[in-house]
Design a protein around this motif. Structure first.
Motif, PDB file in Angstrom:
ATOM      1  N   ARG A   1       0.860  -1.271   0.072  1.00 27.76           N
ATOM      2  CA  ARG A   1       0.104  -0.059   0.042  1.00 27.76           C
ATOM      3  C   ARG A   1       0.998   1.158   0.030  1.00 27.76           C
ATOM      4  O   ARG A   1       0.688   2.269  -0.547  1.00 27.76           O
ATOM      5  CB  ARG A   1      -0.876  -0.042   1.104  1.00 27.76           C
TER       6      ARG A   1
ATOM      7  N   SER B   1       1.335   4.007  -3.152  1.00 29.07           N
ATOM      8  CA  SER B   1       0.968   5.497  -3.003  1.00 29.07           C
ATOM      9  C   SER B   1       1.969   6.533  -3.771  1.00 29.07           C
ATOM     10  O   SER B   1       1.213   7.821  -4.040  1.00 29.07           O
ATOM     11  CB  SER B   1       1.049   5.947  -1.435  1.00 29.07           C
TER      12      SER B   1
ATOM     13  N   LYS C   1       4.311   7.868  -2.919  1.00 33.08           N
ATOM     14  CA  LYS C   1       5.005   8.955  -2.239  1.00 33.08           C
ATOM     15  C   LYS C   1       6.521   8.540  -1.233  1.00 33.08           C
ATOM     16  O   LYS C   1       6.956   9.421  -0.513  1.00 33.08           O
ATOM     17  CB  LYS C   1       3.871   9.343  -0.808  1.00 33.08           C
TER      18      LYS C   1
ATOM     19  N   VAL D   1       0.720   8.834   4.379  1.00 32.24           N
ATOM     20  CA  VAL D   1       0.445   7.547   3.866  1.00 32.24           C
ATOM     21  C   VAL D   1       1.105   6.402   4.981  1.00 32.24           C
ATOM     22  O   VAL D   1       0.380   5.382   5.263  1.00 32.24           O
ATOM     23  CB  VAL D   1       1.635   7.217   2.669  1.00 32.24           C
TER      24      VAL D   1
ATOM     25  N   SER E   1      -1.493   3.795   6.845  1.00 33.53           N
ATOM     26  CA  SER E   1      -1.129   2.259   6.610  1.00 33.53           C
ATOM     27  C   SER E   1      -1.001   1.696   7.865  1.00 33.53           C
ATOM     28  O   SER E   1      -1.617   0.477   7.825  1.00 33.53           O
ATOM     29  CB  SER E   1       0.010   2.394   5.719  1.00 33.53           C
TER      30      SER E   1
END
Length: 449
Positions: A332, A336, A338, A362, A366
């Motif tokens: 995940r 992202s 990022k 993030v 997460s």
């Protein structure tokens, strides 16, 4: 007790406008609640004070009195107490010193008279030799403390008035109190009486005790064992050494007792015994602001590898299990767009030094979405590109979304992070400048499971 903490009519014996006096301090503090109650001044040497008539005696006041605060020389206190008994007042606070704490025959005899009179009359008595009391919910400050605290859910019972003043001066407006009680010599009402009262107070979430001696240890620890099932009690104890024990005798006429026995009793009753004042403040904030932790598995997020490693060391030393970063969570984060490709992909989660607020967002969301993570220690070290305040805003939003999970921050440094730290604490997220204390705090929360 309700007459004492939420009086509808109160009289101050010893009211004055003399600069630097206890009587003036009390009067000014009582006036803060003038819209909540009637206030009467008593002083035979004054005609008017603060634009109001001054009475020569309690007996000259026609209205019923819920509480009388006495701040006059010790040799005059008994005669005023007799008047209070005749008046059938609801409660008495004797601020005056000069009683049993002096060790003199006069002081001890006067205190015995004080107790005998009030007990026979059935009038609750706080003191003598105390700072007074504060109830932020009823807007009562019946003390000569120079500070009136913010409203909150922490109640503080202390055998030292000066220590109360020190704590009030140390904390900021984000740290709020429910009730503050200076017990003084405990001639009639004792610490256990106030604990019993706070036990059933829905507005008190955390209790702090400052003790020098314990009058009825068996009763205290039995009561504490009941209270700590729902409300944490933090204890700072003085007189734990031979030198300190001798000093205690001349302060509040208490006996310090055996320290090993006291430590054992605290542990068995569920009270948290701390060593220094900073621990009192840090721990009460944690208990006040954070929910109960479930299993104690935590995650560490950092933009500095070294601080992350130190934090992991502290967790292992203090017996705190680190949650594993799942492959789903890692994926995940990567998806992202990022994350720096060099991020650690494990716990501690090192975001690398160039992490901006969006990368923290993030990582935080997460991590907290993982069911096996009960809390986070979020570390930010100030780099040239770091966004402390924006990162703080993201953490606050995450706290609202994941309200049942623990978030403790370590925004280390000073000038660069001051504004962000202020924002975090305003929103009830505790910050520490050193990750050791963050881990220590997390450990205390885990113990409360």
């Amino acid at each position: 007790m309700n007459n004492i903490f939420n009086p509808k009519a109160i009289a101050l014996v010893g009211a004055t406008n003399r600069k630097g006096s206890v009587g003036l301090g009390l009067a000014n503090n009582l006036l803060l609640g003038k819209n909540k109650r009637q206030i009467f001044w008593v002083n035979p040497n004054r005609k008017t004070l603060f634009g109001k008539h001054v009475y020569s005696s309690i007996l000259d006041i026609h209205e019923n009195l819920d509480l009388v605060v006495i701040a006059i020389p010790a040799k005059f206190v008994i005669s005023v107490v007799r008047e209070c008994i005749e008046k059938k007042v609801g409660g008495i606070i004797v601020i005056s010193a000069g009683f049993a704490e002096t060790g003199s025959r006069f002081g001890q005899d006067e205190q015995k008279k004080l107790v005998k009179l009030t007990q026979e009359a059935g009038i609750p008595l706080i003191g003598p030799n105390c700072l007074g009391i504060i109830d932020t919910y009823s807007e009562l400050n019946a003390s000569f403390s120079p500070i009136t605290p913010s409203k909150g859910n922490i109640s503080f019972i202390s055998q030292s008035g000066a220590l109360i003043d020190s704590v009030l001066d140390m904390v900021d407006e984000n740290y709020g109190f429910r009730r503050i009680i200076s017990v003084g010599n405990e001639s009639m009402l004792e610490i256990t009486d106030f604990l019993e009262y706070l036990k059933n107070d829905p507005e008190t979430k955390v209790i702090i005790l400052y003790l020098e001696g314990v009058k009825n240890g068996r009763k205290l620890f039995k009561l504490a064992k009941t209270i700590t099932k729902t409300k944490p009690i933090i204890v700072l104890k003085a007189g734990r050494t031979k030198s300190g024990g001798e000093a205690v005798k001349s302060h509040t006429a208490s006996l310090a007792g055996d320290d090993v026995v006291f430590q054992t009793a605290c542990r068995q009753s569920g009270m948290v015994l701390v060593e220094i004042l900073e621990e009192v403040i840090a721990l009460s904030k944690l208990f006040s602001w954070q929910p109960k932790i479930k299993n104690g598995r935590i995650g560490i997020i950092t933009n500095g590898g070294g601080v992350g490693v130190l934090t992991a060391d502290y967790c292992e030393k203090l017996g705190i299990p680190l949650a594993k970063l799942s492959s789903v969570t890692v994926k995940r984060m990567i998806n992202s767009g990022k994350m720096n490709l060099a991020f650690s992909k494990r716990n501690p989660l090192d975001l690398v030094g160039d992490a901006l607020a969006d990368r923290y967002q993030v990582a935080i969301e997460s991590w907290l979405s993982q069911s096996n993570v009960d809390g986070l220690i979020i570390i930010l070290t100030p780099q040239i590109m770091t966004q402390p305040r924006k990162t703080a805003e993201i953490i606050i939003q995450a706290k609202k979304r994941f309200s049942q999970k623990i978030i403790i921050t370590v925004f280390s440094g000073g000038k660069c992070t001051r504004s962000a730290v202020s924002l975090l604490e305003k929103n009830k997220i505790p910050n520490f400048i050193d990750s050791y204390w963050a881990v220590w705090g997390m450990k205390q929360l885990i113990k409360r499971r």
